[in-house]
Motif scaffolding. Structure first.
Motif: not given
Length: 227
Positions: A24, A27, A77
């Protein structure tokens, strides 16, 4: 006697797997870079050398940001379709994030990015499994570049050597590698000892996205799945 549970072998080389939070973070970093910089590129690389790439990345630190890692994470992403892309048309980049690929977000002009990538190359020693770019053969006779302490190590690499009055001597011609053939571990080590560099670290631009257009640099790429 039963084996004591206290005596367990612990592998110190184990590393903790990068989990969801790490993915995360990547991204989010890519999405932020797309906001900070005007254009984005997909590039591929051959004969990657981490230290050389780090130096190349440092040269562009003030004008852009590089991303390497999981292609899947980078695709997420960017977005993999019109429905989930973060910028209009940028999902097209994700189609090219395959194999040894990376992402560059930058404010440099297209012409400057192309020039820097085209001009960049670093020569280095080839690794095991690399394809030899030439035939290397050592002729029979003294190997003055090696001290007598090296004789056992050279013999271990397969070279037919002996000590003659303290001088390392090759007793017959020896082929280190043949052009077009994969290098064995022994061949790779011998080439390093001889100072012969057969690997060239290069970066190749694949495609470019800007808010205005999308450009592909390799005309041989399969474009059938690009919307």
């Amino acid at each position: 006697m039963p084996i004591s549970k206290r005596n367990r072998t612990v592998t110190l080389s184990k590393t903790k797997k990068k989990g969801k939070e790490h993915k995360e973070a990547i991204v989010n970093a890519i999405k932020q870079a797309l906001e900070d910089y005007a254009s984005a590129y997909v590039f591929t690389f051959e004969n990657m050398r981490n230290q050389r790439f780090k130096e190349f990345r440092e040269q562009h630190k003030s004008t852009g940001r590089f991303f390497l890692g999981s292609n899947k994470v980078m695709q997420i992403a960017l977005g993999r379709s019109v429905a989930d892309e973060v910028k209009p048309g940028i999902h097209k980049l994700s189609k090219f994030l395959r194999g040894d690929a990376g992402l560059l977000c930058t404010n440099l002009a297209k012409e400057e990015v192309q020039r820097r990538f085209q001009e960049y190359e670093e020569h280095d020693f080839a690794r095991t499994g690399s394809i030899a770019t030439e035939k290397v053969e050592i002729k029979e006779g003294p190997l003055d570049q090696f001290t007598h302490e090296m004789e056992p190590y050279l013999r271990k690499q397969g070279l037919p050597v002996r000590l003659n009055k303290g001088i390392v001597e090759l007793v017959s011609d020896f082929v280190v590698c043949e052009k077009g053939m994969p290098l064995s571990p022994e061949s790779a080590r011998t080439l390093r000892l001889l100072g012969i560099k057969m690997a060239t670290f290069r970066l190749h631009l694949v495609c470019c996205w800007t808010p205005e257009d999308f450009e592909i640099y390799n005309e041989e790429l399969d474009l059938s799945d690009i919307e």
